[in-house]
Design a protein around this motif. Structure first.
Motif, PDB file in Angstrom:
ATOM      1  N   GLU A 109       1.003  -1.178  -0.321  1.00  0.00           N
ATOM      2  CA  GLU A 109       0.193  -0.120  -0.118  1.00  0.00           C
ATOM      3  C   GLU A 109       0.872   1.330   0.157  1.00  0.00           C
ATOM      4  O   GLU A 109       0.385   2.084  -1.011  1.00  0.00           O
ATOM      5  CB  GLU A 109      -1.603   0.356   1.428  1.00  0.00           C
ATOM      6  CG  GLU A 109      -1.682  -1.192   0.965  1.00  0.00           C
ATOM      7  CD  GLU A 109      -2.580  -0.417   0.029  1.00  0.00           C
ATOM      8  OE1 GLU A 109      -3.265   0.438  -0.462  1.00  0.00           O
ATOM      9  OE2 GLU A 109      -3.620  -1.885  -0.596  1.00  0.00           O
ATOM     10  N   LYS A 126       1.695   2.074  -3.713  1.00  0.00           N
ATOM     11  CA  LYS A 126       0.740   2.537  -4.348  1.00  0.00           C
ATOM     12  C   LYS A 126       0.698   4.271  -4.094  1.00  0.00           C
ATOM     13  O   LYS A 126       0.951   5.110  -5.071  1.00  0.00           O
ATOM     14  CB  LYS A 126      -0.080   2.154  -4.286  1.00  0.00           C
ATOM     15  CG  LYS A 126      -0.551   0.168  -4.129  1.00  0.00           C
ATOM     16  CD  LYS A 126      -1.908  -0.010  -3.980  1.00  0.00           C
ATOM     17  CE  LYS A 126      -2.331  -1.649  -4.537  1.00  0.00           C
ATOM     18  NZ  LYS A 126      -3.762  -1.826  -3.923  1.00  0.00           N
ATOM     19  N   LYS A 127       1.068   4.454  -2.481  1.00  0.00           N
ATOM     20  CA  LYS A 127       1.358   5.886  -1.702  1.00  0.00           C
ATOM     21  C   LYS A 127       2.556   6.669  -2.973  1.00  0.00           C
ATOM     22  O   LYS A 127       2.295   7.950  -3.812  1.00  0.00           O
ATOM     23  CB  LYS A 127       1.110   5.977  -0.833  1.00  0.00           C
ATOM     24  CG  LYS A 127      -0.362   6.356   0.134  1.00  0.00           C
ATOM     25  CD  LYS A 127      -1.372   6.709  -0.607  1.00  0.00           C
ATOM     26  CE  LYS A 127      -2.893   6.158   0.694  1.00  0.00           C
ATOM     27  NZ  LYS A 127      -3.626   6.629  -0.276  1.00  0.00           N
ATOM     28  N   ASP A 130       3.718   5.609  -5.853  1.00  0.00           N
ATOM     29  CA  ASP A 130       3.702   5.685  -7.181  1.00  0.00           C
ATOM     30  C   ASP A 130       2.176   7.306  -7.634  1.00  0.00           C
ATOM     31  O   ASP A 130       2.901   7.667  -9.003  1.00  0.00           O
ATOM     32  CB  ASP A 130       2.917   4.061  -7.933  1.00  0.00           C
ATOM     33  CG  ASP A 130       3.888   3.682  -7.634  1.00  0.00           C
ATOM     34  OD1 ASP A 130       4.973   3.602  -8.016  1.00  0.00           O
ATOM     35  OD2 ASP A 130       3.117   2.356  -7.662  1.00  0.00           O
ATOM     36  N   GLU A 131       1.262   7.468  -6.717  1.00  0.00           N
ATOM     37  CA  GLU A 131       0.729   8.022  -6.917  1.00  0.00           C
ATOM     38  C   GLU A 131       1.573   9.819  -5.850  1.00  0.00           C
ATOM     39  O   GLU A 131       1.133  10.585  -7.389  1.00  0.00           O
ATOM     40  CB  GLU A 131      -0.423   8.503  -5.853  1.00  0.00           C
ATOM     41  CG  GLU A 131      -1.647   7.617  -6.267  1.00  0.00           C
ATOM     42  CD  GLU A 131      -2.164   7.916  -4.875  1.00  0.00           C
ATOM     43  OE1 GLU A 131      -2.686   8.225  -5.015  1.00  0.00           O
ATOM     44  OE2 GLU A 131      -2.816   6.727  -4.049  1.00  0.00           O
ATOM     45  N   LEU A 132       2.571   9.921  -5.800  1.00  0.00           N
ATOM     46  CA  LEU A 132       2.776  10.604  -5.524  1.00  0.00           C
ATOM     47  C   LEU A 132       4.195  11.090  -6.765  1.00  0.00           C
ATOM     48  O   LEU A 132       4.463  12.442  -6.975  1.00  0.00           O
ATOM     49  CB  LEU A 132       3.715  10.589  -3.723  1.00  0.00           C
ATOM     50  CG  LEU A 132       2.962  10.914  -2.805  1.00  0.00           C
ATOM     51  CD1 LEU A 132       4.075  10.397  -2.035  1.00  0.00           C
ATOM     52  CD2 LEU A 132       2.168  11.962  -2.747  1.00  0.00           C
ATOM     53  N   SER A 133       4.746  10.159  -6.950  1.00  0.00           N
ATOM     54  CA  SER A 133       5.854  10.061  -8.089  1.00  0.00           C
ATOM     55  C   SER A 133       4.899  10.854  -9.432  1.00  0.00           C
ATOM     56  O   SER A 133       5.949  11.335 -10.174  1.00  0.00           O
ATOM     57  CB  SER A 133       6.942   8.908  -8.763  1.00  0.00           C
ATOM     58  OG  SER A 133       5.290   7.399  -8.892  1.00  0.00           O
ATOM     59  N   LYS A 134       3.439  10.728  -9.954  1.00  0.00           N
ATOM     60  CA  LYS A 134       2.813  11.688 -10.990  1.00  0.00           C
ATOM     61  C   LYS A 134       2.468  13.171 -10.051  1.00  0.00           C
ATOM     62  O   LYS A 134       2.217  13.611 -11.613  1.00  0.00           O
ATOM     63  CB  LYS A 134       1.801  11.082 -11.243  1.00  0.00           C
ATOM     64  CG  LYS A 134       2.181   8.959 -11.758  1.00  0.00           C
ATOM     65  CD  LYS A 134       1.030   8.722 -11.552  1.00  0.00           C
ATOM     66  CE  LYS A 134       0.902   7.256 -12.523  1.00  0.00           C
ATOM     67  NZ  LYS A 134       0.243   6.157 -11.009  1.00  0.00           N
ATOM     68  N   LEU A 135       3.332  13.612  -9.341  1.00  0.00           N
ATOM     69  CA  LEU A 135       2.513  14.996  -9.302  1.00  0.00           C
ATOM     70  C   LEU A 135       4.198  15.366  -9.797  1.00  0.00           C
ATOM     71  O   LEU A 135       5.048  15.450 -10.039  1.00  0.00           O
ATOM     72  CB  LEU A 135       2.606  15.476  -7.934  1.00  0.00           C
ATOM     73  CG  LEU A 135       1.441  14.514  -6.461  1.00  0.00           C
ATOM     74  CD1 LEU A 135       1.827  14.771  -6.068  1.00  0.00           C
ATOM     75  CD2 LEU A 135       0.375  14.975  -7.740  1.00  0.00           C
TER      76      LEU A 135
END
Length: 154
Positions: free
Chosen positions: A53, A56-57, A59-64
């Protein structure tokens, strides 16, 4: 994905170690092998994620946008203090002192399962938070959940 369920009262020993309750440990079979990650919550509590998990967080942050100041600030504060936890042979984890200080946790802890993570609260802070439940929980439910299907067919 299976979601976590339950609320557990725990105590920290003098070294800041906490025994993971057996009912919670059963819900986290990968914790022994992969470990866990603990981090600061958005308020004065801590959050424990499974390694999967947490990734996954990240991964989300890396898209910012790495050039957006607010995004950088958010990532910086969100990840500040994140620490890997590895349960020992008896199922205890050592909670970092800096995170315990952030959350005001001394010795009595409440673990609250929140879907895919576990919130770690100081017992008194948890009691205060729970006692602030809205007078009309039905109104809150309607506001948050009432429009779930709207706009799909429009």
């Amino acid at each position: 994905m299976s979601y976590l369920t339950g609320e557990f009262n725990c105590k920290l020993d003098a070294k800041g170690r906490m025994m993971i309750p057996s009912d919670l440990k059963k819900q986290l079979p990968e914790a022994e092998k992969e470990g866990l990650v603990i981090n600061r919550g958005l308020e004065n509590y801590l959050v424990i994620y499974t390694k999967r998990e947490w990734d996954k967080k990240l991964d989300e942050l890396s898209k910012l946008n790495e050039y957006d100041r607010k995004a950088i600030q958010f990532v910086r504060y969100f990840t500040a203090g994140a620490t890997n936890l590895q349960p020992d042979g008896t199922g205890r984890v050592n909670l970092p002192k800096n995170l315990l200080d952030y959350a005001g946790i001394t010795s009595e802890v409440v673990l609250t399962c929140m879907l895919n993570k576990v919130e770690v609260w100081d017992k008194k802070a948890h009691e205060k938070m729970i006692s602030n439940e809205p007078e009309n929980f039905a109104e809150l439910a309607e506001e948050v959940m009432g429009n779930k299907g709207k706009g799909r067919d429009e």
